[in-house]
Design an enzyme around this catalytic site. Structure first.
Site, PDB file in Angstrom:
ATOM      1  N   GLY A  40       0.806  -1.212   0.000  1.00 56.20           N
ATOM      2  CA  GLY A  40       0.000   0.000   0.000  1.00 56.20           C
ATOM      3  C   GLY A  40       0.839   1.262   0.000  1.00 56.20           C
ATOM      4  O   GLY A  40       0.584   2.201  -0.766  1.00 56.20           O
ATOM      5  N   ARG A  72      -6.366  -1.379  -1.837  1.00 55.84           N
ATOM      6  CA  ARG A  72      -5.528  -0.224  -1.484  1.00 55.84           C
ATOM      7  C   ARG A  72      -4.233  -0.145  -2.288  1.00 55.84           C
ATOM      8  O   ARG A  72      -3.392   0.703  -2.000  1.00 55.84           O
ATOM      9  CB  ARG A  72      -5.182  -0.280   0.017  1.00 55.84           C
ATOM     10  CG  ARG A  72      -4.336  -1.494   0.386  1.00 55.84           C
ATOM     11  CD  ARG A  72      -4.248  -1.733   1.869  1.00 55.84           C
ATOM     12  NE  ARG A  72      -3.456  -2.919   2.149  1.00 55.84           N
ATOM     13  CZ  ARG A  72      -3.862  -4.179   1.978  1.00 55.84           C
ATOM     14  NH1 ARG A  72      -5.070  -4.440   1.503  1.00 55.84           N
ATOM     15  NH2 ARG A  72      -3.075  -5.209   2.263  1.00 55.84           N
ATOM     16  N   LYS A  85       5.140  -9.050  -6.958  1.00 55.97           N
ATOM     17  CA  LYS A  85       4.919  -7.614  -6.826  1.00 55.97           C
ATOM     18  C   LYS A  85       6.118  -6.770  -7.251  1.00 55.97           C
ATOM     19  O   LYS A  85       5.950  -5.696  -7.840  1.00 55.97           O
ATOM     20  CB  LYS A  85       4.605  -7.273  -5.365  1.00 55.97           C
ATOM     21  CG  LYS A  85       3.253  -7.733  -4.910  1.00 55.97           C
ATOM     22  CD  LYS A  85       3.031  -7.285  -3.470  1.00 55.97           C
ATOM     23  CE  LYS A  85       1.553  -7.228  -3.164  1.00 55.97           C
ATOM     24  NZ  LYS A  85       1.311  -6.643  -1.848  1.00 55.97           N
ATOM     25  N   ASN A 130       5.896  -4.731   8.652  1.00 56.81           N
ATOM     26  CA  ASN A 130       6.126  -5.302   9.982  1.00 56.81           C
ATOM     27  C   ASN A 130       7.352  -4.660  10.628  1.00 56.81           C
ATOM     28  O   ASN A 130       8.252  -4.175   9.943  1.00 56.81           O
ATOM     29  CB  ASN A 130       6.291  -6.822   9.895  1.00 56.81           C
ATOM     30  CG  ASN A 130       7.540  -7.205   9.134  1.00 56.81           C
ATOM     31  OD1 ASN A 130       8.611  -7.315   9.729  1.00 56.81           O
ATOM     32  ND2 ASN A 130       7.430  -7.353   7.823  1.00 56.81           N
ATOM     33  N   CYS A 171      15.251   4.370  18.006  1.00 57.46           N
ATOM     34  CA  CYS A 171      15.039   5.300  19.130  1.00 57.46           C
ATOM     35  C   CYS A 171      13.541   5.459  19.398  1.00 57.46           C
ATOM     36  O   CYS A 171      13.106   5.616  20.533  1.00 57.46           O
ATOM     37  CB  CYS A 171      15.587   6.687  18.804  1.00 57.46           C
ATOM     38  SG  CYS A 171      17.367   6.847  18.744  1.00 57.46           S
ATOM     39  N   CYS A 185      -1.241  -6.066   8.659  1.00 53.89           N
ATOM     40  CA  CYS A 185      -2.488  -5.539   8.095  1.00 53.89           C
ATOM     41  C   CYS A 185      -3.559  -6.610   7.968  1.00 53.89           C
ATOM     42  O   CYS A 185      -4.742  -6.329   8.028  1.00 53.89           O
ATOM     43  CB  CYS A 185      -2.253  -4.980   6.698  1.00 53.89           C
ATOM     44  SG  CYS A 185      -1.655  -3.316   6.671  1.00 53.89           S
ATOM     45  N   CYS A 244      22.014   3.731  17.588  1.00 51.81           N
ATOM     46  CA  CYS A 244      22.680   5.021  17.395  1.00 51.81           C
ATOM     47  C   CYS A 244      23.102   5.671  18.710  1.00 51.81           C
ATOM     48  O   CYS A 244      23.641   6.776  18.713  1.00 51.81           O
ATOM     49  CB  CYS A 244      21.782   5.977  16.607  1.00 51.81           C
ATOM     50  SG  CYS A 244      20.417   6.667  17.563  1.00 51.81           S
TER      51      CYS A 244
HETATM   52 ZN   LIG Z   1      18.599   5.281  17.653  1.00 50.81          ZN
END
Ligand SMILES: [Zn+2]
Length: 251
Positions: A40, A72, A85, A130, A171, A185, A244
């Site tokens: 989608g 969709r 696809k 996902n 994060c 979905c 990070c």
């Molecule tokens: Zn991070």
């Protein structure tokens, strides 16, 4: 890299655009973008990126078109149910704009192969469905130093953000979603046109980033398709982020 007469005609509305012009168009032409997921989000993003003149698109998806996708995902037709696809989306992009080279990759991206599949791109647009894939993409982009537009839509909620170094997508979501079992979905449903809207917005962020317009990282854009409202929230970096974050001092 000069634009041909055919390209100048095709991209005329970019060429006349203030702060964009031929220089902006050349940046798009020189750009290589990987799109994860021809679903989608991809249905909104891929036509927009191809039409705008991104020179090279890599489309990564190992799924086949299912009839339940068609509500969709309008880049696919009813007579393409059962076909791959990535190949169909690449063909769609190149039929829409012959100046684009689109390469299908019919593989499932995971943490092990993500660095190899994404290396060499100027930007990654993730429209996978996902969290495990999104985190694998984010970790690879952080490691490779590639800007990431991460987009998702489920039920009545959409979200999209540009991640460039810190903060990263991890994060934002943390480590709890590295399994493949979390969200889908298929069980939750999704309102038609919502993923297209988010995918179109993701393409807009990608085009802005590649053309050097604005500084869009550090904020997450949320669309509530129930209340019908957009909002943007700041994304603070997580000092303990294992992708990070700054390693703890020892000794
Ligand atoms: Zn991070």
């Amino acid at each position: 890299m000069a634009l041909t007469d055919a390209e100048l005609e095709r991209y005329a509305r970019h060429i006349v655009l203030p702060r964009f012009g031929g220089a902006g168009q050349n940046r798009l032409k020189a750009a290589s973008v990987a799109v994860i997921g021809a679903g989608g989000i991809g249905s909104g993003a891929i036509p927009a990126l191809a039409a705008a003149g991104i020179g090279r698109l890599t489309i990564i998806d190992n799924d086949l078109v299912d009839r339940s996708n068609l509500q969709r995902q309008p880049i696919f037709r009813d007579d393409q149910v059962g076909a791959g696809k990535a190949r169909l989306a690449a063909d769609f992009a190149m039929a829409a704009n012959p100046h684009v080279t689109a390469i299908p990759v019919e593989r499932r991206l995971d943490a092990a192969n993500a660095p190899e599949l994404l290396a060499g791109h100027d930007l990654v647009l993730d429209g996978s469905d996902n969290f495990a894939t999104r985190l694998a993409v984010s970790d690879a982009c952080a490691g490779l130093g590639i800007p990431l537009v991460s987009a998702a839509a489920v039920q009545f909620q959409g979200q999209v953000g540009l991640f460039r170094g810190r903060p990263c997508f991890r994060c934002f979501v943390g480590d709890a979603f590295d399994s493949h079992e979390c969200d889908n979905c298929a069980e939750l449903g999704v309102l038609g046109a919502l993923p297209l809207t988010i995918g179109g917005f993701a393409a807009l962020m990608a085009i802005r980033a590649l053309a050097g317009i604005g500084e869009d990282s550090g904020r997450l854009h949320l669309l509530d398709a129930d209340a019908l409202a957009w909002r943007a929230i700041p994304l603070p970096a997580d000092p303990g982020c294992r992708t990070c974050g700054v390693p703890a001092q020892s000794g």
